[in-house]
Design an enzyme around this catalytic site. Sequence first.
Site, short mmCIF file in Angstrom:
data_model
loop_
_atom_site.label_atom_id
_atom_site.label_comp_id
_atom_site.label_asym_id
_atom_site.label_seq_id
_atom_site.Cartn_x
_atom_site.Cartn_y
_atom_site.Cartn_z
N GLU A 424 1.81 -1.03 8.50
CA GLU A 424 2.07 -1.87 9.68
C GLU A 424 3.38 -1.52 10.40
O GLU A 424 4.01 -2.39 11.00
CB GLU A 424 2.05 -3.35 9.31
CG GLU A 424 0.67 -3.85 8.90
CD GLU A 424 0.63 -5.35 8.68
OE1 GLU A 424 1.70 -5.98 8.55
OE2 GLU A 424 -0.48 -5.90 8.63
N GLU A 485 -7.26 -4.56 6.15
CA GLU A 485 -6.83 -5.91 5.78
C GLU A 485 -7.49 -6.91 6.72
O GLU A 485 -7.60 -6.66 7.93
CB GLU A 485 -5.31 -6.08 5.87
CG GLU A 485 -4.49 -5.39 4.82
CD GLU A 485 -3.00 -5.71 4.93
OE1 GLU A 485 -2.66 -6.84 5.34
OE2 GLU A 485 -2.17 -4.83 4.63
#
Length: 770
Positions: A424, A485
């Site tokens: 991320e 995710e």
Amino acid sequence: MKRRNFILSMGAMTAGAALPVSMARAKTALDSAGMRMTLPVNSQWRFSPHFVAGGHDPVCDESRFQKITVPHSNSRLPWHSFDDQSYEFVSLYRRHFKLPPKAKGKHVFIDFEGVMTAATVWINGVRLGEYRGGYTPFSFELTPHINWHGDNVLAVDVDSTERKDIPPLGNQVDYLTFGGIYREVALRIVPAQHLDNVFVKTIDTLSAAPAVDVQCFILNLEGQSEPLELEVDLIDGSTVIASGRAVMTADTSSEQVQSVRLTNLHGIRLWNLQDPSLYSVQVRLLRTGVVIDQLSRRFGFRVAEFTDHGFELNGKVVKLRGLNRHQTFPYVGQAMGARVQKRDAEILRKKLKCNIVRTSHYPNSSHFLDACDELGLLVLEEIPGWQFVGNEAWREVCVDNVQRMIRRDWNHPSIILWGVRVNESQDFHDFYTKTNALAHRLDPTRQTGGIRYFQESEFLEDVFTMNDFEFPLKAPNHPRYLNTEFVGHTYPTKTIDSKERLMEHTLRHARIHDQLASSAQYSGGLGWCAFDYNTHADFGSGDRICYHGVSDIFREPKPAAGFYKSQCDPAEEIVLEPAFHWSRNDESIGIRDVLVCSNCEHVKFYIDSKLVAEADPDRKQFPHLPYAPFIVDLYEAAITHWGDLRMEGYINGRMVISKTLSGKGIDQKFALFADDEQLIADGIDATRVVIRMMDEFGAIRQPCGDAVVLHLEGPAELIGPNPFSLVAGSGAVWLRTTQQSGLVRLTATHALLGSASVTVRVSAAGAELV
């Protein structure tokens, strides 16, 4: 640039640390040819959590040091609500050893599989250097400073503070790194010319003539010039099925790479999800016809590739369905040995029926990956990191992590994708161009991915790997697209939560997987996450826990786990999992819709033997799932009459499974369950013991939070609190062996229901030789 030169170019980052040969299977002290010794040094350590004057010197007062065995956590902790800085300190580990006479004249290395977070290593009072990084293996050579005839003292300063110069640290991180020498340690004694690593590449795997190219890395530490030979055997079980050899020209350089190709292979079994067939190669290094070193590596024949129509394994499309895994455990952080690490893989594959796991957000234990190989569980492995990217020195550590991860794990057939981007993080073109190119150079057989959270991210890797917590999911914007995710932090759920929240948590995972199944452009997805985990004060639910898992921190399943389990073929296991607790007023208006996750075709519901409802899979809400959940309204039936609820699952009109929940609302049965009946007395081996309060039919009694008193007999230590307070009717402790054999008995006593016990037999283990 040669690998050895690359290491040296790291300068202060590695301070002379080399890449070790993995010791994940180092079980024997001396190999059959008698030239290489791998000597585990996991027992007989001395530990001080404080600075000790003269602690690196050969002679030191160790009277106040603790006697410990590694894997070791520098601090035992409660399972929740602790100070997340309590393990952040610099500690000292010391280990005495005396080398066997056969070691004389060889080179001696100390190999660490993992130390959190930085390790400064000393031998006999001489500082060898510091290695920075908690998730990758490292080595130091001890040879120049060894006492060949007497006592040697290894000392390690372990800095477990959250140092900003070491990935994944530097800013906020949504997980805890804990501290200690938390993976195994071994002495490696090798000749000056020896095998440093072996990489097995399969060739033309799906053809009628598969082959293997065995790439051998040979180090020459003393510039010797004699020509060398390589002999390679391909082994199926205990049978040699192919052999090859290569003659190397005389070369005094410090490193050589030589390949040996084995062809004419017939009847090779492919590694796949249902039959994860494994082979091994044994490589022998010879000088003037005499074997001077050998290594063995396990691998599998398989072709794994993300394509524009999904993920293919051995030419067949497989929809990926899995979960992310943190390798942490209650009480001891990451310091668990092989058996417990492997158990997580078994839970994911056998209990949750996943076909892929992501090692978020760092390389996991070699033992866990070994189990993935053995069980047929695919792996996305990634480098340490969480959103933050530091300065140039920080990034060089990250690049080093890429190399160490790949060189440690490139023979695992379960690994199908290297994660070469900090989870991320924002785009860093030059940095990620470098990590991606390095991965391809080291291992041209696997694709790369880089976990991001925005689709506008620059795409440098082979697979666009994307964290997407929205619903509906974003449409794929690249032909090779994997969701890595979802759900997780957007809907944290505790085992003690109401039926409404537990059911919605389950439905959210089901909705995402239904959308993933709707298009071949989705390769599949990995939910966040498998198990609840410890986190910092600025994350989680106020008690240092992220309740993001489909199982709790003790590995006990939440209802959402039942959804994952239900997606397997009934031929593998017939599943009937209620996503609710049977309680009259579990909802504010009384119980109404109930959710059942099953791979059956039809479900009937009975209250006290009276048929009150039946249902087919909810294809309206879940048109794409292989096995859609069942939703049925029991409000009227439950108001009319309350009693035991029995559910029956049918396939082809025949009842194939039933499950009953008690309507009494009484704690009826109290029991303990051990994952293993046999352990080894090596001071490392451990097993989980689950404690449950149940109704008379074996369903967990969620309202129960009672405390039980534990009593342990026999050669083991209890990892966990005593007394132990149940959490939503269950919980777990671990038993870890000492170095004595015998019978271990754990008894738990409840104030009203009396005692329950479990026994585990501990077998003798061979003593470490140094």
